[in-house]
Design an enzyme around this catalytic site. Structure first.
Site, mmCIF file in Angstrom:
data_model
loop_
_atom_site.group_PDB
_atom_site.id
_atom_site.type_symbol
_atom_site.label_atom_id
_atom_site.label_comp_id
_atom_site.label_asym_id
_atom_site.label_seq_id
_atom_site.Cartn_x
_atom_site.Cartn_y
_atom_site.Cartn_z
ATOM 1 N N SER A 33 -10.627 -0.535 5.828
ATOM 2 C CA SER A 33 -11.130 0.752 5.344
ATOM 3 C C SER A 33 -12.423 1.110 6.077
ATOM 4 O O SER A 33 -13.204 0.246 6.431
ATOM 5 C CB SER A 33 -11.377 0.686 3.844
ATOM 6 O OG SER A 33 -12.028 -0.510 3.526
ATOM 7 N N HIS A 64 -5.964 2.750 1.854
ATOM 8 C CA HIS A 64 -5.352 2.175 3.049
ATOM 9 C C HIS A 64 -4.153 3.043 3.441
ATOM 10 O O HIS A 64 -3.046 2.855 2.943
ATOM 11 C CB HIS A 64 -4.854 0.750 2.801
ATOM 12 C CG HIS A 64 -5.939 -0.247 2.558
ATOM 13 N ND1 HIS A 64 -6.439 -1.076 3.539
ATOM 14 C CD2 HIS A 64 -6.632 -0.550 1.447
ATOM 15 C CE1 HIS A 64 -7.374 -1.833 3.046
ATOM 16 N NE2 HIS A 64 -7.511 -1.546 1.766
ATOM 17 N N HIS A 86 -1.063 -6.482 2.435
ATOM 18 C CA HIS A 86 -1.777 -7.616 1.841
ATOM 19 C C HIS A 86 -0.826 -8.500 1.042
ATOM 20 O O HIS A 86 0.119 -8.009 0.427
ATOM 21 C CB HIS A 86 -2.880 -7.120 0.887
ATOM 22 C CG HIS A 86 -3.925 -6.278 1.536
ATOM 23 N ND1 HIS A 86 -3.775 -4.914 1.708
ATOM 24 C CD2 HIS A 86 -5.129 -6.592 2.049
ATOM 25 C CE1 HIS A 86 -4.850 -4.438 2.314
ATOM 26 N NE2 HIS A 86 -5.683 -5.433 2.531
ATOM 27 N N TYR A 88 -1.564 -9.851 -1.734
ATOM 28 C CA TYR A 88 -1.690 -9.546 -3.175
ATOM 29 C C TYR A 88 -0.830 -8.365 -3.610
ATOM 30 O O TYR A 88 -0.617 -8.150 -4.800
ATOM 31 C CB TYR A 88 -3.161 -9.332 -3.581
ATOM 32 C CG TYR A 88 -3.866 -8.171 -2.927
ATOM 33 C CD1 TYR A 88 -3.558 -6.843 -3.230
ATOM 34 C CD2 TYR A 88 -4.888 -8.399 -2.009
ATOM 35 C CE1 TYR A 88 -4.205 -5.795 -2.627
ATOM 36 C CE2 TYR A 88 -5.550 -7.356 -1.391
ATOM 37 C CZ TYR A 88 -5.201 -6.058 -1.701
ATOM 38 O OH TYR A 88 -5.847 -5.010 -1.100
ATOM 39 N N GLU A 89 -0.325 -7.605 -2.644
ATOM 40 C CA GLU A 89 0.568 -6.501 -3.009
ATOM 41 C C GLU A 89 1.937 -7.031 -3.446
ATOM 42 O O GLU A 89 2.767 -6.270 -3.946
ATOM 43 C CB GLU A 89 0.737 -5.550 -1.816
ATOM 44 C CG GLU A 89 -0.543 -4.804 -1.463
ATOM 45 C CD GLU A 89 -0.377 -3.962 -0.208
ATOM 46 O OE1 GLU A 89 0.106 -2.825 -0.325
ATOM 47 O OE2 GLU A 89 -0.733 -4.445 0.885
ATOM 48 N N ALA A 116 -12.831 -6.003 4.975
ATOM 49 C CA ALA A 116 -13.987 -5.913 4.075
ATOM 50 C C ALA A 116 -14.102 -7.269 3.398
ATOM 51 O O ALA A 116 -13.084 -7.893 3.088
ATOM 52 C CB ALA A 116 -13.738 -4.832 3.035
ATOM 53 N N MET A 214 -9.421 -11.130 1.370
ATOM 54 C CA MET A 214 -8.024 -11.289 0.952
ATOM 55 C C MET A 214 -7.041 -10.924 2.072
ATOM 56 O O MET A 214 -5.922 -10.506 1.804
ATOM 57 C CB MET A 214 -7.748 -10.402 -0.264
ATOM 58 C CG MET A 214 -8.719 -10.617 -1.414
ATOM 59 S SD MET A 214 -8.477 -9.386 -2.709
ATOM 60 C CE MET A 214 -9.945 -9.664 -3.724
ATOM 61 N N SER A 215 -7.477 -11.045 3.316
ATOM 62 C CA SER A 215 -6.583 -10.635 4.414
ATOM 63 C C SER A 215 -6.873 -11.452 5.661
ATOM 64 O O SER A 215 -7.406 -12.557 5.574
ATOM 65 C CB SER A 215 -6.782 -9.140 4.692
ATOM 66 O OG SER A 215 -8.056 -8.910 5.256
ATOM 67 N N ASN A 238 -20.207 -6.276 -0.096
ATOM 68 C CA ASN A 238 -20.885 -6.640 -1.351
ATOM 69 C C ASN A 238 -21.339 -8.089 -1.252
ATOM 70 O O ASN A 238 -20.832 -8.857 -0.443
ATOM 71 C CB ASN A 238 -19.917 -6.473 -2.535
ATOM 72 C CG ASN A 238 -18.654 -7.297 -2.363
ATOM 73 O OD1 ASN A 238 -17.748 -6.916 -1.606
ATOM 74 N ND2 ASN A 238 -18.595 -8.430 -3.030
ATOM 75 N N HIS A 250 -14.477 -1.805 -6.813
ATOM 76 C CA HIS A 250 -13.669 -1.509 -5.617
ATOM 77 C C HIS A 250 -14.136 -0.228 -4.914
ATOM 78 O O HIS A 250 -14.170 -0.172 -3.684
ATOM 79 C CB HIS A 250 -12.176 -1.406 -5.979
ATOM 80 C CG HIS A 250 -11.288 -1.052 -4.819
ATOM 81 N ND1 HIS A 250 -11.129 -1.887 -3.725
ATOM 82 C CD2 HIS A 250 -10.526 0.042 -4.561
ATOM 83 C CE1 HIS A 250 -10.308 -1.311 -2.856
ATOM 84 N NE2 HIS A 250 -9.923 -0.151 -3.334
HETATM 85 N N1 HPA Z 1 -14.218 -11.128 -2.521
HETATM 86 C C1 HPA Z 1 -12.971 -11.075 -1.980
HETATM 87 N N2 HPA Z 1 -12.552 -10.065 -1.243
HETATM 88 C C2 HPA Z 1 -13.404 -9.049 -1.021
HETATM 89 C C3 HPA Z 1 -14.701 -9.035 -1.557
HETATM 90 C C4 HPA Z 1 -15.128 -10.133 -2.345
HETATM 91 O O1 HPA Z 1 -16.273 -10.202 -2.835
HETATM 92 N N3 HPA Z 1 -15.287 -7.871 -1.140
HETATM 93 C C5 HPA Z 1 -14.356 -7.214 -0.382
HETATM 94 N N4 HPA Z 1 -13.209 -7.915 -0.315
#
Ligand code: HPA
Length: 284
Positions: A33, A64, A86, A88-89, A116, A214-215, A238, A250
């Site tokens: 993103s 996305h 992903h 997780y999808e 990210a 997560m990717s 973050n 998010h």
């Molecule tokens: N943890 C996991 N995945 C993420 C995070 C996080 O803090 N920030 C953006 N993607």
């Protein structure tokens, strides 16, 4: 009967090539993103929605968009994935990494991955850019699990230099020339989609993860299996859970990604011709 993976990848590659016959991309970028700037810099491009490409799944995450862009970027033919798949999808490792195998069959030799991520180190604050020097796979799965097709690569690929040192050096040089601060670190990949608990974050920090996400890792493994060079960047969106004052949201992750993404777009655009010039030699 399921169609063999190689045949699925070959059919998708043929379809994409038929839509963009003028281009011979040797470079591909997976845009997280906020990296629309890279996509906008592709001139003269062809855009293909993922849903039109045989065997591609659809990107279901808000923010996305799912399109493949092919065109010229800084004088170099390149492919850009706007939106990725992903784990997780709910898709399988094989499904989320199919595009990388397709790119390999199309002749792509260098893959740039972006994501990210949450930072666990003091030098990684929201807005920081990190180049990934190594990874820890805690996704509980591996995209190469199952029968191996030697046409893609060997059964037991080496991962000592998963992220190509010469490309990392080129990225540092490009960042310096642009006055962009580029941190280095280890990316630790999790399944998600829930963010981590503070106790998990402390554990992962102690395990050596500087950025949590997560990717990226499945795509990097498959790219290395195919013998591609890999370069990967995290936009730190973050501070990982429990290390800062705030809860993780998010929308804020997306907003910070947009800001850091602008700098990363600039860096990637500078890098594409340099990496293309390095291409063609032996693997390093
Ligand atoms: N943890 C996991 N995945 C993420 C995070 C996080 O803090 N920030 C953006 N993607």
């Amino acid at each position: 009967m399921t169609i063999p993976l190689y045949d699925r990848a070959a059919e998708a590659a043929r379809y994409i090539a038929s839509k963009a016959e003028r281009f011979r991309p040797r470079m591909a970028v997976v845009l997280g993103s906020g990296l629309g700037g890279v996509a906008d810099a592709v001139c003269d491009g062809v855009e293909i929605p993922y849903e039109d490409i045989p065997f591609f799944v659809n990107s279901t995450v808000e923010g996305h968009a799912g399109r493949l862009i092919i065109g010229e970027c800084g004088g170099v033919d390149a492919l850009a994935m706007k939106g990725r798949f992903h784990f997780y999808e709910g898709y399988s490792m094989e499904e989320i990494t199919l595009p990388v195998r397709v790119f390999s069959l199309m002749g792509v030799r260098t893959l740039i991955l972006t994501n990210a991520a949450g930072g666990t180190s003091a030098h990684l604050q929201p807005g920081s850019l990190m180049i990934i020097t190594d990874h820890i796979n805690l996704m509980g799965d591996n995209p190469l699990r199952g029968p191996n097709d030697e046409r893609f690569g060997p059964r037991f690929p080496d991962m000592t230099t998963a992220y190509t040192p010469a490309c990392i050096a080129a990225a540092h040089e490009a960042a310096r020339s642009l006055g962009i601060v580029l941190a280095e670190g280890v990316y630790l990949a999790l399944r998600g989609p829930s963010y981590e608990t503070p106790a998990e974050v402390r554990m992962m920090r102690d395990l050596g993860g500087n950025a949590l996400g997560m990717s990226t890792v499945p795509e990097a493994i498959v790219a290395r299996h195919c013998g591609m060079k890999v370069l990967a960047f995290s936009c730190i969106t973050n501070t990982a859970a429990g290390l800062g004052q705030e809860e993780i949201n998010h929308n804020e992750v997306m907003e910070t990604g947009e800001r850091a993404g602008r700098q990363l777009s600039e860096l990637i655009l500078k890098l594409i011709p340099r990496l293309a010039a390095m291409d063609g030699g032996a693997e390093d």
